[in-house]
Motif scaffolding. Structure first.
Motif, PDB file in Angstrom:
ATOM      1  N   TRP A  47       0.839  -1.199   0.000  1.00  0.00           N
ATOM      2  CA  TRP A  47       0.000   0.000   0.000  1.00  0.00           C
ATOM      3  C   TRP A  47       0.882   1.262   0.000  1.00  0.00           C
ATOM      4  O   TRP A  47       1.815   1.382   0.784  1.00  0.00           O
ATOM      5  CB  TRP A  47      -0.928   0.026   1.210  1.00  0.00           C
ATOM      6  CG  TRP A  47      -1.678   1.312   1.268  1.00  0.00           C
ATOM      7  CD1 TRP A  47      -1.482   2.352   2.112  1.00  0.00           C
ATOM      8  CD2 TRP A  47      -2.717   1.726   0.378  1.00  0.00           C
ATOM      9  NE1 TRP A  47      -2.335   3.384   1.821  1.00  0.00           N
ATOM     10  CE2 TRP A  47      -3.099   3.034   0.759  1.00  0.00           C
ATOM     11  CE3 TRP A  47      -3.366   1.137  -0.708  1.00  0.00           C
ATOM     12  CZ2 TRP A  47      -4.101   3.748   0.093  1.00  0.00           C
ATOM     13  CZ3 TRP A  47      -4.363   1.845  -1.362  1.00  0.00           C
ATOM     14  CH2 TRP A  47      -4.717   3.126  -0.956  1.00  0.00           C
ATOM     15  N   GLY A  48       0.583   2.177  -0.893  1.00  0.00           N
ATOM     16  CA  GLY A  48       1.385   3.385  -1.046  1.00  0.00           C
ATOM     17  C   GLY A  48       2.209   3.389  -2.309  1.00  0.00           C
ATOM     18  O   GLY A  48       2.756   4.434  -2.683  1.00  0.00           O
ATOM     19  N   GLU A  58      -4.147   2.062  -6.110  1.00  0.00           N
ATOM     20  CA  GLU A  58      -4.926   2.659  -5.029  1.00  0.00           C
ATOM     21  C   GLU A  58      -6.151   1.826  -4.672  1.00  0.00           C
ATOM     22  O   GLU A  58      -6.674   1.932  -3.559  1.00  0.00           O
ATOM     23  CB  GLU A  58      -5.360   4.069  -5.423  1.00  0.00           C
ATOM     24  CG  GLU A  58      -6.021   4.849  -4.295  1.00  0.00           C
ATOM     25  CD  GLU A  58      -6.341   6.280  -4.671  1.00  0.00           C
ATOM     26  OE1 GLU A  58      -6.997   6.976  -3.863  1.00  0.00           O
ATOM     27  OE2 GLU A  58      -5.941   6.710  -5.768  1.00  0.00           O
ATOM     28  N   THR A  85       2.891  -2.417   3.300  1.00  0.00           N
ATOM     29  CA  THR A  85       3.005  -1.077   2.727  1.00  0.00           C
ATOM     30  C   THR A  85       4.254  -0.978   1.874  1.00  0.00           C
ATOM     31  O   THR A  85       5.176  -1.786   2.002  1.00  0.00           O
ATOM     32  CB  THR A  85       3.053  -0.012   3.835  1.00  0.00           C
ATOM     33  OG1 THR A  85       4.180  -0.268   4.686  1.00  0.00           O
ATOM     34  CG2 THR A  85       1.783  -0.023   4.668  1.00  0.00           C
ATOM     35  N   HIS A  86       4.293   0.038   1.026  1.00  0.00           N
ATOM     36  CA  HIS A  86       5.459   0.270   0.179  1.00  0.00           C
ATOM     37  C   HIS A  86       6.463   1.136   0.934  1.00  0.00           C
ATOM     38  O   HIS A  86       6.084   2.070   1.650  1.00  0.00           O
ATOM     39  CB  HIS A  86       5.041   0.954  -1.125  1.00  0.00           C
ATOM     40  CG  HIS A  86       6.049   0.824  -2.214  1.00  0.00           C
ATOM     41  ND1 HIS A  86       6.436  -0.392  -2.740  1.00  0.00           N
ATOM     42  CD2 HIS A  86       6.768   1.763  -2.894  1.00  0.00           C
ATOM     43  CE1 HIS A  86       7.327  -0.204  -3.688  1.00  0.00           C
ATOM     44  NE2 HIS A  86       7.565   1.096  -3.801  1.00  0.00           N
ATOM     45  N   THR A  88       9.161   3.711   2.370  1.00  0.00           N
ATOM     46  CA  THR A  88       9.410   5.149   2.302  1.00  0.00           C
ATOM     47  C   THR A  88      10.364   5.516   3.421  1.00  0.00           C
ATOM     48  O   THR A  88      10.272   4.975   4.530  1.00  0.00           O
ATOM     49  CB  THR A  88       8.116   5.972   2.424  1.00  0.00           C
ATOM     50  OG1 THR A  88       8.450   7.365   2.527  1.00  0.00           O
ATOM     51  CG2 THR A  88       7.307   5.572   3.647  1.00  0.00           C
ATOM     52  N   GLU A  93       5.220   9.508   6.746  1.00  0.00           N
ATOM     53  CA  GLU A  93       4.489   8.889   5.637  1.00  0.00           C
ATOM     54  C   GLU A  93       4.368   7.381   5.843  1.00  0.00           C
ATOM     55  O   GLU A  93       3.351   6.769   5.505  1.00  0.00           O
ATOM     56  CB  GLU A  93       5.188   9.189   4.316  1.00  0.00           C
ATOM     57  CG  GLU A  93       4.580   8.495   3.101  1.00  0.00           C
ATOM     58  CD  GLU A  93       3.139   8.897   2.827  1.00  0.00           C
ATOM     59  OE1 GLU A  93       2.456   8.142   2.100  1.00  0.00           O
ATOM     60  OE2 GLU A  93       2.691   9.969   3.311  1.00  0.00           O
ATOM     61  N   ARG A  94       5.412   6.752   6.414  1.00  0.00           N
ATOM     62  CA  ARG A  94       5.353   5.314   6.692  1.00  0.00           C
ATOM     63  C   ARG A  94       4.168   5.000   7.602  1.00  0.00           C
ATOM     64  O   ARG A  94       3.401   4.061   7.347  1.00  0.00           O
ATOM     65  CB  ARG A  94       6.657   4.847   7.346  1.00  0.00           C
ATOM     66  CG  ARG A  94       6.737   3.337   7.586  1.00  0.00           C
ATOM     67  CD  ARG A  94       8.073   2.950   8.191  1.00  0.00           C
ATOM     68  NE  ARG A  94       9.171   3.396   7.342  1.00  0.00           N
ATOM     69  CZ  ARG A  94      10.169   4.160   7.764  1.00  0.00           C
ATOM     70  NH1 ARG A  94      10.224   4.563   9.031  1.00  0.00           N
ATOM     71  NH2 ARG A  94      11.122   4.525   6.935  1.00  0.00           N
ATOM     72  N   ARG A  97       0.787   5.456   5.812  1.00  0.00           N
ATOM     73  CA  ARG A  97       0.458   4.321   4.947  1.00  0.00           C
ATOM     74  C   ARG A  97      -0.052   3.140   5.771  1.00  0.00           C
ATOM     75  O   ARG A  97      -1.005   2.457   5.373  1.00  0.00           O
ATOM     76  CB  ARG A  97       1.678   3.919   4.119  1.00  0.00           C
ATOM     77  CG  ARG A  97       2.066   4.947   3.075  1.00  0.00           C
ATOM     78  CD  ARG A  97       3.288   4.546   2.271  1.00  0.00           C
ATOM     79  NE  ARG A  97       3.654   5.602   1.346  1.00  0.00           N
ATOM     80  CZ  ARG A  97       4.643   5.527   0.457  1.00  0.00           C
ATOM     81  NH1 ARG A  97       5.382   4.426   0.396  1.00  0.00           N
ATOM     82  NH2 ARG A  97       4.899   6.541  -0.352  1.00  0.00           N
ATOM     83  N   ARG A 100      -3.637   3.868   6.835  1.00  0.00           N
ATOM     84  CA  ARG A 100      -4.601   3.682   5.748  1.00  0.00           C
ATOM     85  C   ARG A 100      -4.770   2.205   5.425  1.00  0.00           C
ATOM     86  O   ARG A 100      -5.890   1.744   5.154  1.00  0.00           O
ATOM     87  CB  ARG A 100      -4.147   4.459   4.514  1.00  0.00           C
ATOM     88  CG  ARG A 100      -5.099   4.315   3.324  1.00  0.00           C
ATOM     89  CD  ARG A 100      -6.495   4.784   3.667  1.00  0.00           C
ATOM     90  NE  ARG A 100      -7.409   4.572   2.542  1.00  0.00           N
ATOM     91  CZ  ARG A 100      -8.684   4.252   2.684  1.00  0.00           C
ATOM     92  NH1 ARG A 100      -9.220   4.113   3.888  1.00  0.00           N
ATOM     93  NH2 ARG A 100      -9.449   4.081   1.618  1.00  0.00           N
ATOM     94  N   ASP A 121       8.078  -2.756   5.095  1.00  0.00           N
ATOM     95  CA  ASP A 121       7.444  -2.246   6.313  1.00  0.00           C
ATOM     96  C   ASP A 121       8.441  -1.945   7.420  1.00  0.00           C
ATOM     97  O   ASP A 121       8.223  -1.038   8.225  1.00  0.00           O
ATOM     98  CB  ASP A 121       6.448  -3.281   6.878  1.00  0.00           C
ATOM     99  CG  ASP A 121       5.455  -3.764   5.863  1.00  0.00           C
ATOM    100  OD1 ASP A 121       4.746  -2.925   5.284  1.00  0.00           O
ATOM    101  OD2 ASP A 121       5.387  -4.994   5.640  1.00  0.00           O
TER     102      ASP A 121
END
Length: 289
Positions: A47-48, A58, A85-86, A88, A93-94, A97, A100, A121
């Motif tokens: 995700w991200g 998305e 998650t993707h 970062t 931002e981590r 994500r 979300r 992650d």
């Protein structure tokens, strides 16, 4: 013990699965305390992510949630085998994500959902943010006569389990009977699938050596973004498809890059796993709705 009829099991309109059945627990003795059950494996949702490998990134996880929610026979539980998650480098931002991601999977009808970290992650902060949202990175649980072990081979940037976790695994296994059914879940493969592409665990052979005396072990993992089946001795290993983009077969091309986007999303999916005297793996494509 009879197998579940998968054609009756998957009544969701538009869902067709590829089924793989093997005698993975040949020595297992069925008892009154052990019952057939099934669970779902999600992996590598990233995700991200944003990029040409999946212009629908998305919404893909939402569609996968809808696919599983549409199963006539809901699973006993759901497990995510890493890279929720993707990656970062932005710590704020981590966490955004991860928040979300939790909101999206909160729509699953099944509320017994278990998570594991992938390197996207957890490798940049040793799992600090991951633990805030999802808890411990390695753990065990038991379900209907099967012992589950979740291993963390992603938090360490060198792709190691580490001596502390290996000691923890050894202590847990000492409490198991040699014929007890054991399911191991990891993110990376424990064996050396293709080290050049980081498709291995640096000290994974130590974990396999610990597991080898046990007669009924099976390993489920992710990381390689494709269905793959292999054996180390009598222990089978099954990789799951990704929910973001597929990767090429191990060593099939010079570089590991995502396969070109397929609007039909044929290389993506989730997996339904029936546990019994045999294990049945049913690959579920992502709903296009």
């Amino acid at each position: 013990m009879a197998h579940v009829d998968r054609r009756d099991f998957l009544k969701l309109a538009g869902i067709a699965g590829v089924t793989f059945t093997a005698g993975l627990f040949p020595d297992r003795k069925i008892s009154a305390q052990t019952a057939d059950f099934h669970f779902v494996q999600f992996s590598d949702t990233h995700w991200g992510y944003s990029g040409p490998a999946n212009p629908d990134a998305e919404h893909t996880l939402e569609k996968a949630v809808a696919t599983v929610n549409g199963l006539t026979n809901q699973p006993d539980f759901i497990v995510f085998t890493g890279d929720l998650t993707h990656t970062t480098e932005d710590a704020k931002e981590r966490r955004a994500r991860m928040k979300r991601f939790r909101e999206i999977v909160g729509a699953l009808h099944v509320k017994d959902v278990r998570f594991m970290p992938g390197e996207h992650d957890a490798s940049l902060d040793a799992g600090e943010a991951y633990k805030e949202f999802f808890g411990e990175t390695h753990y065990t649980f038991d379900h209907k006569g099967v012992h589950f072990i979740a291993l963390d081979n992603a938090s360490d940037p060198e792709a190691k389990l580490g001596e502390a976790q290996l000691a923890w695994l050894a202590a847990d296994l000492k409490q198991r009977k040699v014929d007890e059914p054991i399911v191991v879940m990891t993110h990376r493969p424990l064996f050396d699938l293709y080290a050049k592409w980081d498709w291995t665990t640096a000290d994974g052979t130590k974990a396999i050596d610990l597991l080898m005396p046990y007669q009924n072990v099976v390993v489920f993992y992710g990381h390689i973004h494709q269905e793959h089946h292999d054996m180390t001795g009598h222990i089978p290993h099954h990789a799951a498809k990704s929910l973001i983009f597929p990767q090429p077969a191990p060593g099939s091309q010079p570089k590991r890059v995502p396969l070109p986007y397929d609007p039909a999303m044929s290389g993506l999916g989730t997996r339904d796993i029936t546990m019994g005297a045999k294990i049945t793996l049913t690959e579920l494509p992502v709903s296009k709705a």
